[in-house]
Design an enzyme around this catalytic site. Structure first.
Site, PDB file in Angstrom:
ATOM      1  N   ASP A 193      93.588 115.541  31.692  1.00 11.00           N
ATOM      2  CA  ASP A 193      93.981 116.885  32.127  1.00 11.00           C
ATOM      3  C   ASP A 193      94.950 116.828  33.306  1.00 11.00           C
ATOM      4  OD1 ASP A 193      92.389 116.524  34.431  1.00 11.00           O
ATOM      5  OD2 ASP A 193      90.748 117.720  33.645  1.00 11.00           O
ATOM      6  N   ASP A 194      95.438 117.977  33.708  1.00 14.41           N
ATOM      7  CA  ASP A 194      96.465 118.121  34.749  1.00 14.41           C
ATOM      8  C   ASP A 194      97.824 117.584  34.305  1.00 14.41           C
ATOM      9  OD1 ASP A 194      94.508 119.237  36.323  1.00 14.41           O
ATOM     10  OD2 ASP A 194      94.391 117.586  37.751  1.00 14.41           O
ATOM     11  N   HIS A 204      90.994 124.034  34.537  1.00 14.61           N
ATOM     12  CA  HIS A 204      91.269 123.284  35.755  1.00 14.61           C
ATOM     13  C   HIS A 204      90.131 123.499  36.746  1.00 14.61           C
ATOM     14  CE1 HIS A 204      93.753 121.252  38.661  1.00 14.61           C
ATOM     15  NE2 HIS A 204      93.822 122.297  39.463  1.00 14.61           N
TER      16      HIS A 204
END
Length: 198
Positions: free
Chosen positions: A13-14, A134
């Site tokens: 992720d990110d 997130h």
């Protein structure tokens, strides 16, 4: 008796946070360390990340963000409950505090998440392969938690999610919400997905 086959999916992720992180995730994908990525559409390198995923055929989903950076929705009202006086999201702990105190307007959460889905589609040319959040904002309990994203997933074309209103699916058990709104689980286990398509 034969055991059922399990497919482990590891998501980075990110993706889109910065160019350096994009390069690291590309390397991890090529070495087989991750299966797919989740795009942070308000990241400074989101456009570059989307191009990388296309060029290298990396399955890509949306990393919904309500806690860090600037919102992408240009129709949020001035003084929106999602942002501080400088126009930035409240941050991880600030978001949690606002959620806990019932200060977030869920209509604004919905507006921002829809705008993130739209921007994702513009950047990648496709609907999200999967969606997650997130800093785990999508699974935080509160008076009105943004965790009920069923309609948003329908909008995004996600076929099936593993998230329900009563918990998050974990390998071998369910993380449950108590009557006091707290999350608890019996034994430690590996989280395979929070939200995904089949």
């Amino acid at each position: 008796m034969p055991q059922p086959r399990v497919k482990l999916v590891v998501t980075g992720d990110d993706f889109g946070y910065c160019a350096r992180r994009n390069r690291g995730m590309l390397e991890c994908f090529h070495k087989g360390a991750i299966s797919n990525v989740s795009l942070l559409v308000n990241g400074i390198a989101a456009e570059e990340a989307a191009e990388i995923s296309k060029r290298h055929s990396i399955p890509i989903g949306l990393h919904a963000n309500l806690s860090e950076g600037l919102p992408v929705c240009d129709t949020l009202p001035k003084g929106s409950s999602l942002v501080n006086e400088d126009g930035y999201f409240h941050g991880k702990m600030g978001f949690r505090k606002a959620l806990r105190n019932g200060q977030l307007k869920m209509i604004e959460v919905e507006q921002e998440l829809k705008a993130q889905v739209q921007l994702f589609c513009e950047l990648t040319g496709q609907l999200p392969h999967h969606m997650d959040g997130h800093q785990h904002v999508h699974v935080l309990p509160g008076r009105e938690s943004p965790a009920n994203l069923t309609d948003l997933f329908k909008l995004a074309g996600t076929r099936r999610t593993l998230y329900t209103l009563i918990g998050v699916v974990w390998h071998g058990m369910v993380l449950k919400t108590t009557s006091k709104g707290q999350r608890q689980m019996g034994k430690p286990c590996m989280q395979l997905f929070i939200l995904s398509t089949v």
